[in-house]
Write an enzyme that holds these catalytic residues in place. Sequence first.
Site, PDB file in Angstrom:
ATOM      1  N   MET A   1       0.797  -1.218   0.000  1.00  0.00           N
ATOM      2  CA  MET A   1       0.000   0.000   0.000  1.00  0.00           C
ATOM      3  C   MET A   1       0.831   1.270   0.000  1.00  0.00           C
ATOM      4  O   MET A   1       0.291   2.356  -0.029  1.00  0.00           O
ATOM      5  CB  MET A   1      -0.925   0.016   1.229  1.00  0.00           C
ATOM      6  CG  MET A   1      -1.945  -1.100   1.264  1.00  0.00           C
ATOM      7  SD  MET A   1      -3.147  -0.977  -0.057  1.00  0.00           S
ATOM      8  CE  MET A   1      -3.999   0.522   0.433  1.00  0.00           C
ATOM      9  N   GLY A   2       2.158   1.169   0.040  1.00  0.00           N
ATOM     10  CA  GLY A   2       2.951   2.351   0.298  1.00  0.00           C
ATOM     11  C   GLY A   2       3.476   3.079  -0.909  1.00  0.00           C
ATOM     12  O   GLY A   2       4.236   4.026  -0.775  1.00  0.00           O
TER      13      GLY A   2
ATOM     14  N   ASP B   1      10.774   0.051   3.597  1.00  0.00           N
ATOM     15  CA  ASP B   1      10.086  -1.126   3.057  1.00  0.00           C
ATOM     16  C   ASP B   1      11.004  -2.343   3.200  1.00  0.00           C
ATOM     17  O   ASP B   1      12.216  -2.224   3.019  1.00  0.00           O
ATOM     18  CB  ASP B   1       9.720  -0.918   1.588  1.00  0.00           C
ATOM     19  CG  ASP B   1       8.629  -1.862   1.116  1.00  0.00           C
ATOM     20  OD1 ASP B   1       8.839  -3.095   1.187  1.00  0.00           O
ATOM     21  OD2 ASP B   1       7.565  -1.385   0.688  1.00  0.00           O
TER      22      ASP B   1
ATOM     23  N   ALA C   1      10.182  -1.803   9.523  1.00  0.00           N
ATOM     24  CA  ALA C   1       9.785  -0.628  10.300  1.00  0.00           C
ATOM     25  C   ALA C   1       9.822  -0.892  11.799  1.00  0.00           C
ATOM     26  O   ALA C   1      10.064   0.032  12.586  1.00  0.00           O
ATOM     27  CB  ALA C   1       8.380  -0.182   9.889  1.00  0.00           C
TER      28      ALA C   1
ATOM     29  N   GLN D   1       1.387   2.846   6.137  1.00  0.00           N
ATOM     30  CA  GLN D   1       0.412   2.362   5.168  1.00  0.00           C
ATOM     31  C   GLN D   1       0.554   0.851   4.987  1.00  0.00           C
ATOM     32  O   GLN D   1       0.261   0.303   3.932  1.00  0.00           O
ATOM     33  CB  GLN D   1       0.577   3.090   3.834  1.00  0.00           C
ATOM     34  CG  GLN D   1      -0.713   3.126   3.027  1.00  0.00           C
ATOM     35  CD  GLN D   1      -0.640   4.090   1.868  1.00  0.00           C
ATOM     36  OE1 GLN D   1       0.389   4.689   1.597  1.00  0.00           O
ATOM     37  NE2 GLN D   1      -1.741   4.247   1.168  1.00  0.00           N
TER      38      GLN D   1
ATOM     39  N   SER E   1      -0.178  -3.016   5.041  1.00  0.00           N
ATOM     40  CA  SER E   1      -1.366  -3.870   4.959  1.00  0.00           C
ATOM     41  C   SER E   1      -1.381  -4.806   6.161  1.00  0.00           C
ATOM     42  O   SER E   1      -1.025  -5.977   6.070  1.00  0.00           O
ATOM     43  CB  SER E   1      -1.346  -4.668   3.657  1.00  0.00           C
ATOM     44  OG  SER E   1      -1.361  -3.824   2.547  1.00  0.00           O
TER      45      SER E   1
ATOM     46  N   LEU F   1       5.785  -8.718   7.780  1.00  0.00           N
ATOM     47  CA  LEU F   1       6.992  -9.511   8.035  1.00  0.00           C
ATOM     48  C   LEU F   1       7.532  -9.221   9.429  1.00  0.00           C
ATOM     49  O   LEU F   1       7.948  -8.095   9.717  1.00  0.00           O
ATOM     50  CB  LEU F   1       8.066  -9.190   6.998  1.00  0.00           C
ATOM     51  CG  LEU F   1       9.349 -10.016   7.091  1.00  0.00           C
ATOM     52  CD1 LEU F   1       9.062 -11.493   6.839  1.00  0.00           C
ATOM     53  CD2 LEU F   1      10.404  -9.502   6.119  1.00  0.00           C
TER      54      LEU F   1
ATOM     55  N   TYR G   1      -3.034   4.830   7.985  1.00  0.00           N
ATOM     56  CA  TYR G   1      -3.960   4.783   6.863  1.00  0.00           C
ATOM     57  C   TYR G   1      -5.236   4.020   7.197  1.00  0.00           C
ATOM     58  O   TYR G   1      -6.117   3.887   6.357  1.00  0.00           O
ATOM     59  CB  TYR G   1      -3.257   4.139   5.668  1.00  0.00           C
ATOM     60  CG  TYR G   1      -4.069   4.130   4.401  1.00  0.00           C
ATOM     61  CD1 TYR G   1      -4.455   5.321   3.795  1.00  0.00           C
ATOM     62  CD2 TYR G   1      -4.450   2.931   3.812  1.00  0.00           C
ATOM     63  CE1 TYR G   1      -5.208   5.313   2.626  1.00  0.00           C
ATOM     64  CE2 TYR G   1      -5.199   2.921   2.643  1.00  0.00           C
ATOM     65  CZ  TYR G   1      -5.570   4.114   2.057  1.00  0.00           C
ATOM     66  OH  TYR G   1      -6.317   4.110   0.898  1.00  0.00           O
TER      67      TYR G   1
ATOM     68  N   CYS H   1      -9.180  12.185  -8.955  1.00  0.00           N
ATOM     69  CA  CYS H   1      -9.005  13.419  -8.205  1.00  0.00           C
ATOM     70  C   CYS H   1     -10.116  13.482  -7.171  1.00  0.00           C
ATOM     71  O   CYS H   1     -10.986  12.608  -7.136  1.00  0.00           O
ATOM     72  CB  CYS H   1      -9.040  14.644  -9.115  1.00  0.00           C
ATOM     73  SG  CYS H   1     -10.643  14.937  -9.904  1.00  0.00           S
TER      74      CYS H   1
END
Length: 387
Positions: free
Chosen positions: A10-11, A29, A76, A96, A98, A106, A154, A242
């Site tokens: 998602m990032g 990541d 992270a 963000q 998932s 992970l 998110y 948009c």
Amino acid sequence: MAVTVGCGGMGGAQPLAVTLNEGACLIVDVDPHRLQRRVEHRYLDEVADDLDDAIAKSLKAKEERRGWSVGVVGNAAEVFPELLRRGVPIDIVTDQTSAHDPLSYLPVGIELDQWDEYATKKPEEFTDRARESMARHVEAMVGFQDGGAETFDYGNSIRDEARLGGYDRAFAFPGFVPAYIRPLFCEGKGPFRWVALSGDPKDIAETDRAVLDLFPDNDRLHKWIRGAQDRIAWQGLPARICWLGYGERDQAGLAFNDLVASGKVSAPIVIGRDHLDCGSVASPYRETEAMADGSDAIADWPLLNALVNTASGASWVSLHHGGGVGIGRSMHAGQVSVADGTPLAAEKLARVLTNDPGMGVIRHVDAGYEIAEDVARDRGVRIPMAE
């Protein structure tokens, strides 16, 4: 400087969102291939050699007030605590990942190439380890918030998974919808998406011009369209998205239909929106988190939205679970309408693209938001429950 994480799928848009707004971004990541693909697609500017290199490059861009994004390979749950320990000056922290499925996160101590086999063979053990890592990840985010950084996620359930992993302050920071987006929802604003069925990017260029001409005073919209034209590569059929609100989406839809009718656009345009929208969702971890009246989980609204769009003449209506936060944790209604240049299409587009965002205004009036009440009064949105 912003530090963001995209451990799952998602990032990709995060670094581009920062740099389009002249910010400096450090994105973390676990998968080097994802980072490299983002560089190739121009979502990310570069991948650093290591964390020291990433910090130095990000801080240099921040000092120079230059929009730039730097990716670094890492987990992270390890990198965020390390950035916090070092006292790196970071203004915004977000996530963000998932995380609604712990098997998609992970854990610390497991190598990337071990991920699938471990998750398949020992899913319960993997889940426990993933939640422990998410707890460390979220704890560091709270640490940044305690230090003054703007912090949010998110809405992909990492806070609840961190809570299950044993961290009791997991909900100390909000999801991005209650933090920033809800006032827009009150105005019937949300992601408005369209696709050129011709496959010809020139058709999207025509629709871009139409949107910019329709809303000449919307500086954010103009900045976004021009940035998207410059930086976003086509994937599949050419498409654009948009944010437009009540009283705007119908104008755009009718303009697109006129373009098809006149031949300036060579084939029909399909118009839809994201599942993240103002009046079509019940999702307590994202779109309807912390509603003013406590109606976070009430699923009547997406059901009603689907019925309204069906009656209004939408070409395709769907009801579905998930939408990024996992099966059973949300209910979404989707709609798609076709602008084929005919008078019948114009009638349908006028109804659908008025009533669909109108449901967002009504939903938020019902929840007690004064902004929505003002919008309804000023723009003539009928509120049946107030009559």
